[in-house]
Motif scaffolding. Structure first.
Motif, PDB file in Angstrom:
ATOM      1  N   LEU A 202       0.826  -1.213   0.000  1.00  0.00           N
ATOM      2  CA  LEU A 202       0.000   0.000   0.000  1.00  0.00           C
ATOM      3  C   LEU A 202       0.854   1.255   0.000  1.00  0.00           C
ATOM      4  N   SER A 203       1.957   1.239   0.729  1.00  0.00           N
ATOM      5  CA  SER A 203       2.818   2.422   0.822  1.00  0.00           C
ATOM      6  C   SER A 203       3.540   2.716  -0.490  1.00  0.00           C
ATOM      7  N   GLU A 204       3.639   1.715  -1.356  1.00  0.00           N
ATOM      8  CA  GLU A 204       4.364   1.870  -2.620  1.00  0.00           C
ATOM      9  C   GLU A 204       3.448   2.146  -3.806  1.00  0.00           C
ATOM     10  N   SER A 205       2.154   1.941  -3.661  1.00  0.00           N
ATOM     11  CA  SER A 205       1.246   1.916  -4.805  1.00  0.00           C
ATOM     12  C   SER A 205       0.676   3.292  -5.138  1.00  0.00           C
ATOM     13  N   ASP A 206       0.490   3.505  -6.440  1.00  0.00           N
ATOM     14  CA  ASP A 206      -0.190   4.711  -6.921  1.00  0.00           C
ATOM     15  C   ASP A 206      -1.695   4.479  -7.036  1.00  0.00           C
ATOM     16  N   PHE A 207      -2.076   3.236  -7.243  1.00  0.00           N
ATOM     17  CA  PHE A 207      -3.476   2.846  -7.347  1.00  0.00           C
ATOM     18  C   PHE A 207      -3.652   1.502  -6.647  1.00  0.00           C
ATOM     19  N   VAL A 208      -4.748   1.379  -5.909  1.00  0.00           N
ATOM     20  CA  VAL A 208      -5.065   0.131  -5.212  1.00  0.00           C
ATOM     21  C   VAL A 208      -6.477  -0.282  -5.606  1.00  0.00           C
ATOM     22  N   VAL A 209      -6.623  -1.511  -6.086  1.00  0.00           N
ATOM     23  CA  VAL A 209      -7.929  -2.008  -6.509  1.00  0.00           C
ATOM     24  C   VAL A 209      -8.292  -3.229  -5.671  1.00  0.00           C
ATOM     25  N   ILE A 210      -9.465  -3.175  -5.034  1.00  0.00           N
ATOM     26  CA  ILE A 210      -9.941  -4.286  -4.208  1.00  0.00           C
ATOM     27  C   ILE A 210     -10.830  -5.188  -5.054  1.00  0.00           C
ATOM     28  N   THR A 211     -10.412  -6.440  -5.214  1.00  0.00           N
ATOM     29  CA  THR A 211     -11.193  -7.406  -5.991  1.00  0.00           C
ATOM     30  C   THR A 211     -11.378  -8.707  -5.210  1.00  0.00           C
ATOM     31  N   LEU A 212     -11.366  -8.624  -3.900  1.00  0.00           N
ATOM     32  CA  LEU A 212     -11.450  -9.789  -3.035  1.00  0.00           C
ATOM     33  C   LEU A 212     -12.898 -10.203  -2.775  1.00  0.00           C
ATOM     34  N   PRO A 213     -13.138 -11.480  -2.507  1.00  0.00           N
ATOM     35  CA  PRO A 213     -14.453 -11.881  -2.002  1.00  0.00           C
ATOM     36  C   PRO A 213     -14.590 -11.453  -0.553  1.00  0.00           C
ATOM     37  N   LEU A 227      -5.247   2.614   5.248  1.00  0.00           N
ATOM     38  CA  LEU A 227      -5.463   3.815   4.440  1.00  0.00           C
ATOM     39  C   LEU A 227      -4.387   4.863   4.703  1.00  0.00           C
ATOM     40  N   LYS A 228      -3.926   4.934   5.942  1.00  0.00           N
ATOM     41  CA  LYS A 228      -2.873   5.894   6.268  1.00  0.00           C
ATOM     42  C   LYS A 228      -1.511   5.470   5.721  1.00  0.00           C
ATOM     43  N   ARG A 229      -1.403   4.209   5.341  1.00  0.00           N
ATOM     44  CA  ARG A 229      -0.170   3.731   4.702  1.00  0.00           C
ATOM     45  C   ARG A 229      -0.058   4.218   3.261  1.00  0.00           C
ATOM     46  N   ARG A 257      -8.069  13.929   3.208  1.00  0.00           N
ATOM     47  CA  ARG A 257      -7.076  13.822   2.121  1.00  0.00           C
ATOM     48  C   ARG A 257      -5.889  12.946   2.500  1.00  0.00           C
ATOM     49  N   TRP A 258      -6.154  11.849   3.231  1.00  0.00           N
ATOM     50  CA  TRP A 258      -5.084  10.869   3.413  1.00  0.00           C
ATOM     51  C   TRP A 258      -4.684  10.312   2.057  1.00  0.00           C
ATOM     52  N   ILE A 259      -5.687  10.186   1.164  1.00  0.00           N
ATOM     53  CA  ILE A 259      -5.452   9.723  -0.205  1.00  0.00           C
ATOM     54  C   ILE A 259      -6.041  10.754  -1.164  1.00  0.00           C
ATOM     55  N   ALA A 260      -5.642  10.666  -2.431  1.00  0.00           N
ATOM     56  CA  ALA A 260      -6.108  11.658  -3.402  1.00  0.00           C
ATOM     57  C   ALA A 260      -7.579  11.478  -3.754  1.00  0.00           C
ATOM     58  N   GLY A 261      -8.038  10.238  -3.793  1.00  0.00           N
ATOM     59  CA  GLY A 261      -9.426  10.012  -4.167  1.00  0.00           C
ATOM     60  C   GLY A 261      -9.746   8.529  -4.249  1.00  0.00           C
TER      61      GLY A 261
END
Length: 330
Positions: A202-213, A227-229, A257-261
């Motif tokens: 999470l700390s390295e990613s520009d985009f995170v997509v949740i696709t888990l069951p 989220l704060k990571r 604004r912990w994250i951009a959106g």
């Protein structure tokens, strides 16, 4: 090998969908006895159709509290969607009844929506649309970004997660990290890590997509700590289930604004209900949140694809062969 052709199948869901499902199933199985049940959610026992006692197989979006207990010998329940936790929560499916889903049938359209979300953010489409409404030509919207060579984390490499990774890698040249406890490798993921490494990813990613069951293990998986990571320039997308994401923490992350959106097509509560986000919910008014109405799956091919999953499994069932997409009840 069971060669029976005199099975009785109940098909349940929204009226217009049930009609189309019945036509598609009957085309492949002309001798099949099909009971249409054009009801998404039962309100009382008066809706229960005649002949329910002799039903062998149910293909439906929901488990019906009035109809199901009256079936004398249910053998198999097929869910005409990919999610299944709302069915398990009812406790209406006996553990000796086969339970399957339509997993894999909506991966393509939902993955397309995911990539649309990412482009919506980095290409500032919202600002351009607002300017168009004001008849304003403004080339100084602020610096746009590219998807190419950006870090994308895909949480869950099932059917959908793999399709998202494939489109991101082949279509946009992104650097893809999969987070999955079961999949060791995938050709469109640059690396795959275990959930224990989630915080670092999470700390390295520009985009995170949740696709888990949604499972007991994934419920609340993304909370305030996670989220704060994330980077303050990063975006989060949830196309899985709302409960994987802690709502209070998610709201705070956007407001502060912990994250951009973020973009969400799933919410908190029964996924088969229409009104799953109250009209006065503050999420509606956040300018860095893109909300779509749990309709990423709803293309012109949805019914045909999910019907085919059921029909293919029905052939296996009649032949006494193992079914695919089986859900193991605990």
């Amino acid at each position: 090998m069971n060669k029976r052709r005199d099975l009785t199948v109940l098909v349940g869901g929204l009226g217009f969908m049930v009609q189309e499902y019945v036509g598609l199933i009957q085309k492949e199985f002309p001798a099949l006895n099909i009971i249409p049940y054009p009801v998404l959610q039962e309100s009382d026992a008066s809706q229960v159709p005649a002949g329910i006692e002799k039903v062998d197989v149910v293909a439906s979006f929901n488990a019906y509290p009035h109809a199901l207990p009256r079936i004398e010998d249910l053998k198999w329940f097929h869910i005409l969607m990919t999610g299944y936790e709302h069915i398990l929560a009812t406790g209406l499916i006996p553990k000796d009844v086969l339970l399957t889903t339509s997993a894999g049938s909506v991966s393509i359209p939902v993955a397309e929506v995911v990539m649309g979300y990412l482009l919506f953010f980095v290409k500032k489409f919202k600002a351009s649309l607002e300017n168009q409404g004001m008849h304003k030509m403004d080339r100084m919207l602020g610096q746009m970004r590219e998807l190419h060579d950006r870090n994308l984390a895909v949480l869950g490499l099932g059917h959908l997660g793999k399709e998202v990774a494939k489109k991101a890698k082949l279509g946009f040249g992104m650097r893809v990290t999969g987070v999955d406890s079961l999949v060791p490798e995938f050709e469109y993921a640059d690396r795959i890590v275990k959930p224990g490494e989630l915080d670092q990813v999470l700390s390295e990613s520009d985009f995170v997509v949740i696709t888990l069951p949604l499972t007991p293990e994934t419920e609340g998986m993304i909370s305030a700590a996670q989220l704060k990571r994330m980077k303050p320039t990063a975006y989060l997308v949830n196309v899985a289930r709302g409960e994987i994401l802690d709502k209070a923490a998610f709201t705070a992350a956007l407001k502060e604004r912990w994250i951009a959106g973020a973009a969400i097509d799933v919410f908190w509560g029964d996924p088969t209900k229409e009104a799953v986000l109250d009209q006065d919910d503050e999420l509606w008014d956040l300018d860095n949140l893109f909300i779509t109405a749990h309709n990423a799956t709803g293309t012109d091919r949805y019914i045909a694809r999910t019907a085919q999953v059921f029909c293919d499994n029905l052939k296996r069932f009649m032949a006494g062969e193992p079914l695919v997409n089986i859900v193991r009840q605990r």
